[in-house]
Design a protein around this motif. Structure first.
Motif, PDB file in Angstrom:
ATOM      1  N   LYS A  93      -6.317  -5.229  -3.356  1.00  0.00           N
ATOM      2  CA  LYS A  93      -6.816  -3.895  -3.701  1.00  0.00           C
ATOM      3  C   LYS A  93      -6.362  -2.863  -2.680  1.00  0.00           C
ATOM      4  N   LYS A  94      -5.865  -1.747  -3.182  1.00  0.00           N
ATOM      5  CA  LYS A  94      -5.448  -0.671  -2.283  1.00  0.00           C
ATOM      6  C   LYS A  94      -6.655   0.194  -1.934  1.00  0.00           C
ATOM      7  N   GLN A  95      -6.702   0.597  -0.691  1.00  0.00           N
ATOM      8  CA  GLN A  95      -7.764   1.523  -0.300  1.00  0.00           C
ATOM      9  C   GLN A  95      -7.139   2.646   0.487  1.00  0.00           C
ATOM     10  N   SER A  96      -7.604   3.859   0.246  1.00  0.00           N
ATOM     11  CA  SER A  96      -7.043   4.948   1.027  1.00  0.00           C
ATOM     12  C   SER A  96      -7.613   4.894   2.435  1.00  0.00           C
ATOM     13  N   ILE A  97      -6.898   5.499   3.355  1.00  0.00           N
ATOM     14  CA  ILE A  97      -7.288   5.434   4.756  1.00  0.00           C
ATOM     15  C   ILE A  97      -8.661   6.071   4.978  1.00  0.00           C
ATOM     16  N   VAL A 148     -11.307   6.148   3.042  1.00  0.00           N
ATOM     17  CA  VAL A 148     -12.501   5.542   2.462  1.00  0.00           C
ATOM     18  C   VAL A 148     -13.344   4.932   3.579  1.00  0.00           C
ATOM     19  N   LYS A 149     -14.602   5.277   3.598  1.00  0.00           N
ATOM     20  CA  LYS A 149     -15.501   4.684   4.590  1.00  0.00           C
ATOM     21  C   LYS A 149     -16.052   3.386   4.018  1.00  0.00           C
ATOM     22  N   ASN A 150     -15.722   2.312   4.643  1.00  0.00           N
ATOM     23  CA  ASN A 150     -16.215   1.022   4.162  1.00  0.00           C
ATOM     24  C   ASN A 150     -17.595   0.742   4.711  1.00  0.00           C
TER      25      ASN A 150
END
Lengths: 301, 160
Positions: free
Chosen positions: A2-6, A8-10
């Motif tokens: 899965k791609k996540q943008s930089i 995004v707060k996980n």
């Protein structure tokens, strides 16, 4: 994946412990429990610098990982009056940089400095080098010339094996299922000793040895050679002590040694093969030359 | 499984598989594609990052092994607005040809200069011995590291 943008707060998670495929014991007790439950299924990872290369693109096939990197006790170096114990998870980088290793076991320090690259030395471990048991493992000849013993543990107990008896063939050793090397025990010599390390490869860095040689001479109070150990790497199925040459060196003053004769014995005693890193003939010639240069280095020290 | 780590100063939490490599986490999960995959076998150095103050080949580290770790990638050094002295020096000295190896080169150089701000040519070569440039531009790369050391020394702390 899965791609996540930089940005995004996980959500902060817990730890890497919550998988039934990846184990990271933090104590010997936890380790033994895991060994009891899963002995046959575990793939042990130390520095990973061989394992991840050998399983490149097939890492998903590994059923269960046992990661030794979280065992702090395996990273200790302990110095006693008569011996030094090196935990199997001590990296090449630490062996290269620690003053105590340089002082007591200079041949190990030099070989560790010659391993791979900064990226490999920062991760690769002495225990990994031993257990991988490649005939070209750079630390192996150095352990044999210092008469190292290995402490092996399993769920059932522990045993001590001479490093000289540990290796049984290319990438083969005496470890049984569920056995691990916990530490390397190196006796401290009372008498003065001098050593040398020679590694020959096609480049200076990041190279698998075509042939290597470790030499350690212990001198008595009259400056005669009390004990001699010569071990050649990449020249036989296992790192090979050249006992005939060692015997010829004993009880002599170093300046009285016939260097060419010793070099010829080493060249004759090894049993090299032809492979991509050199022919057998080449290895015999180089064995002769590096024995001479190693002895000369000790004379000049 | 869940892990948390600090990447370029920012705390991150992710779900990874046991076989996920740190390199995959950095590139695919975090989208930090400055770190490159060359050989995937620890020989080329294109994937070099700094993990807990050590240079590592991120292709040879499992993501799970980086749980709790502090990671620095090329994106953590500087951007277009304010380049790190190493980045500036690599440009000025023409040390970049195709550029693929450069993030790894710079991370190894960063570690080298963090430890030794007065490296000899031999120190630089040894520090970069795990990084391969196939455009064969090592002379200018070594020059760039020397220049960066000079810049950092003359520029004081704020440059680093």
């Amino acid at each position: 994946m899965k791609k996540q943008s930089i940005n995004v707060k996980n959500k902060l998670g817990t730890s890497g412990k919550d998988s039934d495929k990846y184990f990271r014991p933090e104590s010997k007790e936890e380790l033994k429990k895991i060994l009891e439950d899963y002995t046959d299924e575990l793939t042990v990872i130390a520095g990973g610098t061989d394992l991840l290369v050998a399983n490149y693109k097939n890492l998903y096939k590994i059923e269960k990982w046992l990661d030794l990197n979280w065992l702090d006790s395996f990273k200790e170096i302990k110095i006693f009056d008569d011996k030094v114990e090196i935990g199997s998870m001590v990296t090449h980088e630490r062996l290269d940089k620690l003053d105590q290793i340089k002082e007591h076991f200079p041949v190990i320090q030099k070989a560790a400095a010659d391993v791979g690259s900064p990226q490999i030395r920062s991760r690769g471990t002495i225990g990994g080098n031993i257990v991988t048991s490649s005939p070209a493992g750079d630390l192996l000849p150095t352990l044999l010339v210092y008469d190292a013993k290995l402490k092996i543990i399993s769920k059932d107990g522990e045993r001590i094996v001479d490093a000289n008896d540990f290796f049984t063939g290319p990438k083969q050793n005496v470890l049984g299922d569920g056995e691990l090397v916990e530490k390397i025990i190196l006796p401290l010599e009372e008498n003065k000793s001098k050593g040398a390390w020679v590694k020959v490869g096609k480049r200076k860095a990041l190279v698998i040895s075509s042939i290597s040689l470790a030499l350690n001479l212990v001198f008595d109070n009259d400056n005669k050679i009390k004990d001699a150990r010569i071990c050649v790497g990449s020249a036989a199925p296992v790192p090979l002590r050249i006992e005939k040459a060692e015997q010829s060196l004993k009880n002599k003053k170093i300046k009285k040694v016939n260097i060419a004769e010793i070099a010829q014995i080493v060249s004759d005693e090894i049993s090299p093969i032809d492979d991509i890193r050199g022919t057998a003939e080449y290895r015999r010639k180089v064995a002769y030359n590096i024995t001479k240069s190693a002895l000369q280095e000790v004379i000049n020290q | 499984m869940k892990i948390s780590l600090t990447v370029n100063g920012e705390k991150r939490a992710l779900d990874v598989k046991p076989e996920t490599r740190l390199l995959d986490l950095i590139r695919d999960d975090l989208g930090l594609t400055g770190t490159k995959e060359g050989c995937g076998k620890g020989e080329c150095g294109a994937c070099t990052v700094i993990m807990n103050n050590k240079v590592v080949a991120s292709c040879l580290v499992l993501a799970a092994q980086a749980d709790g770790a502090e990671i620095k990638t090329i994106e953590g050094l500087g951007g277009k607005d304010k380049l790190h002295p190493l980045q500036q020096a690599f440009i000025e000295k023409g040390a970049v040809q195709c550029g693929f190896c450069i993030p790894g080169m710079i991370m190894s150089s960063k570690k080298l200069l963090d430890e030794n701000i007065n490296p000899s040519e031999e120190d630089i070569k040894r520090g970069l011995s795990g990084n391969i440039c196939r455009c064969t531009g090592y002379v200018k790369i070594v020059d760039a590291v020397k220049e960066a050391a000079h810049k950092i020394k003359s520029g004081g702390e704020e440059n680093v």
